[in-house]
Design a protein around this motif. Structure first.
Motif, PDB file in Angstrom:
ATOM      1  N   GLU A 237      11.222  38.490  -0.523  1.00 12.87           N
ATOM      2  CA  GLU A 237      11.437  39.657  -0.332  1.00 12.87           C
ATOM      3  C   GLU A 237      12.477  39.912   0.656  1.00 12.87           C
ATOM      4  N   THR A 238      12.781  38.981   1.580  1.00  5.77           N
ATOM      5  CA  THR A 238      13.958  38.848   2.469  1.00  5.77           C
ATOM      6  C   THR A 238      15.223  38.853   1.879  1.00  5.77           C
ATOM      7  N   PHE A 245      13.978  47.963   2.718  1.00  5.59           N
ATOM      8  CA  PHE A 245      12.811  48.934   2.732  1.00  5.59           C
ATOM      9  C   PHE A 245      12.711  49.318   4.197  1.00  5.59           C
ATOM     10  N   PHE A 246      12.811  48.330   5.088  1.00  5.52           N
ATOM     11  CA  PHE A 246      12.344  48.854   6.609  1.00  5.52           C
ATOM     12  C   PHE A 246      13.811  49.023   7.366  1.00  5.52           C
TER      13      PHE A 246
ATOM     14  N   ARG B 133       4.764  38.364   4.884  1.00  7.95           N
ATOM     15  CA  ARG B 133       6.015  37.823   4.775  1.00  7.95           C
ATOM     16  C   ARG B 133       6.844  38.422   5.588  1.00  7.95           C
ATOM     17  N   LYS B 136       6.821  41.893   9.200  1.00  9.82           N
ATOM     18  CA  LYS B 136       6.587  43.501   8.518  1.00  9.82           C
ATOM     19  C   LYS B 136       5.773  43.793   7.241  1.00  9.82           C
ATOM     20  N   LEU B 137       5.541  42.715   6.651  1.00  4.51           N
ATOM     21  CA  LEU B 137       4.951  42.878   5.411  1.00  4.51           C
ATOM     22  C   LEU B 137       3.858  41.902   4.989  1.00  4.51           C
ATOM     23  N   LEU B 139       1.531  40.721   1.750  1.00  6.89           N
ATOM     24  CA  LEU B 139       1.094  40.668   0.424  1.00  6.89           C
ATOM     25  C   LEU B 139      -0.318  40.331   0.163  1.00  6.89           C
ATOM     26  N   ARG B 159       1.702  45.632  -1.810  1.00  8.13           N
ATOM     27  CA  ARG B 159       2.762  45.296  -0.487  1.00  8.13           C
ATOM     28  C   ARG B 159       2.243  46.200   0.281  1.00  8.13           C
ATOM     29  N   ALA B 161       3.007  47.358   4.272  1.00  5.39           N
ATOM     30  CA  ALA B 161       4.145  47.483   5.473  1.00  5.39           C
ATOM     31  C   ALA B 161       3.077  47.412   6.741  1.00  5.39           C
ATOM     32  N   GLN B 163       3.701  47.111  10.401  1.00  2.00           N
ATOM     33  CA  GLN B 163       5.077  46.895  11.403  1.00  2.00           C
ATOM     34  C   GLN B 163       4.201  47.120  12.694  1.00  2.00           C
TER      35      GLN B 163
END
Lengths: 247, 219
Positions: A237-238, A245-246, B133, B136-137, B139, B159, B161, B163
């Protein structure tokens, strides 16, 4: 399965080699909308043709198949899967994935007892699907432009060339040498119908519920193909669009 | 003197090692907790959807849509999804365009969700692993099994989020490597591109689509 004679095979291989030469200059990475689609206009016309074939042949056939007992559908699905095992074994070996090659070979050998219609290894480890397009990718061949082929659908030039090689070299063709062509040839439309029936709702979703079915199909293809090339490992994702997204 | 210094240095190292082990252990526990919360988030969503679908027959269509809207707001990052699907055009869109897009996108999202969530009854989802991941994420991966037997077992990735200081929210569902979020973003970008970069063309196409969905659901 069709059994082209030696001259046809040679001509097809030459065509594929020429096609591969055309692929060599295209880019490989990046977001799917920015990826190489230089023939978009022509691709859209072929896509429309393929949708028409789907309207009149594949979708009705798949609908009929879905109305049949689950055992019939599962049997066909198993058979389609089984037919692809020699291709997976061969390409796994070419990529040095010996364990995957062994699993595919074992799967093909054991399920040969039922011509693949029954999965005698249900619940056991499944091989990861491998084709010659993936073998070319592992050898560093660039993916080439996106091409929508009549009946075959959209794929990268590399995958399309790989499909041609798999079609010619598939050991399954040699193994069914004694089977009458009339019988072996029906396996292609039957496979197509079985695949269409399996993903009936997902394909109809693209066809009927999209703002742009062509763009949706292209995006789905690239993501699925990239997944196969990552050996189905999660996307990073990075370093992908998800990183934004963020923001 | 040398011996005392040696003992002190050793003690210093031991103290640091102990502190690192404790911190590391605490970090590991915190991570495990976050992963469990993310997995539970998915579990709760599926359980609530099943409840709603089970009583669907006794609900008016307005009530059903209201419940689905609540589910969407509770479990999904609708705001983030809306923004992401507009892609790079979001940055250059005017406030008026952004608001129009938000409204029509939410309408489509809700209508599509209302039309599809009933499928949850024919599937069972078994989580197989949860992975962080970055910070902030998360899975949550698992296998969806079609109880009717028509579709083979399918790999699903949610996925989520996660945070700091915010409730966990789902941002995407990936089915056999195909991300719903990414696909929608690509489709929107292609449509805008075909219309010479005109964001309003996408909004108009979505409005037409929403009208069609609404008229179909009325019939």
């Amino acid at each position: 399965m069709m059994k082209p004679d030696h001259r046809i095979k040679t001509a097809m291989l030459a065509g594929i080699a020429l096609f591969m030469a055309g692929c060599a200059s295209s880019s490989d990475k990046g977001d799917t909308t920015a990826r190489s689609d230089p023939y978009e206009s022509a691709n859209r016309s072929v896509f429309a043709f393929n949708l028409a074939i789907d309207d009149y042949a594949l979708e009705p056939a798949a609908k009929a198949l879905r109305a049949s007992p689950n055992a019939v559908q599962m049997g066909l699905r198993n058979h389609v899967d089984w037919v692809s095992m020699p291709k997976t074994a061969l390409n796994s070996a070419l990529q040095g994935k010996t364990e995957n090659a062994a699993i595919a070979t074992l799967n093909f050998a054991i399920n040969s007892l039922t011509f693949g219609f029954a999965d005698l290894l249900e619940g056991e480890e499944r091989p990861e699907r491998e084709d010659f397009g993936q073998t070319l990718a592992s050898a560093g061949v660039e993916e080439g432009p996106y091409v929508v082929a009549p009946l075959l659908g959209g794929q990268t030039g590399r995958a399309l060339a790989g499909w041609g090689v798999d079609f010619i070299l598939n050991p399954y063709g040699q193994l069914t040498e004694g089977v009458p062509a009339a019988v072996s040839n029906v396996s292609i439309p039957i496979s197509a119908t079985s695949i269409r029936a399996t993903y009936f709702d997902a394909i109809n979703d693209v066809k009927y519920n999209s703002l742009d079915p062509y763009a949706r199909a292209r995006s789905a293809y690239y993501q699925q193909r990239d997944g196969l090339l990552r050996n189905n490992l999660p996307i990073d994702e990075t370093s992908s669009d998800f990183g934004s997204f963020f923001e | 003197m040398t011996t005392n210094l040696g003992i002190q240095t050793r003690r210093g190292f031991l103290g640091l090692a102990a502190a690192l082990l404790i911190t590391n252990g605490w970090t590991q526990n915190a991570l495990a907790d976050r992963l469990t919360v993310a997995e539970n988030h998915i579990g709760k969503l599926i359980a609530e959807l099943r409840e709603i679908e089970a009583m669907r027959g006794s609900l008016t269509s307005e009530k059903y849509r209201h419940l689905i809207a609540l589910i969407m707001e509770t479990y999904f990052d609708v705001e983030g999804i809306t923004r992401f699907t507009a892609g790079r055009y979001w940055r250059v869109a005017s406030n008026e365009q952004r608001n129009a897009y938000k409204e029509v996108f939410r309408g489509i999202l809700l209508s599509e969700a209302s039309n599809r969530f009933d499928q949850i009854l024919t599937f069972s989802f078994t989580p197989t692993k949860a992975q962080a991941r970055g910070d902030k994420l998360i899975l949550v991966t698992g296998i969806a099994k079609d109880n009717s037997g028509q579709i083979p077992d399918t790999k699903i990735v949610w996925r989520v989020a996660a945070q700091a200081g915010k409730p966990m929210k789902i941002i995407d569902l990936e089915i056999e490597n195909i991300s719903m979020l990414k696909t929608q973003q690509d489709e929107n970008a292609a449509l805008i591109k075909r219309n010479g970069g005109n964001f309003d063309a996408l909004i108009q196409a979505m409005r037409t689509r929403l009208d069609m969905i609404n008229s179909q659901s009325k019939n």
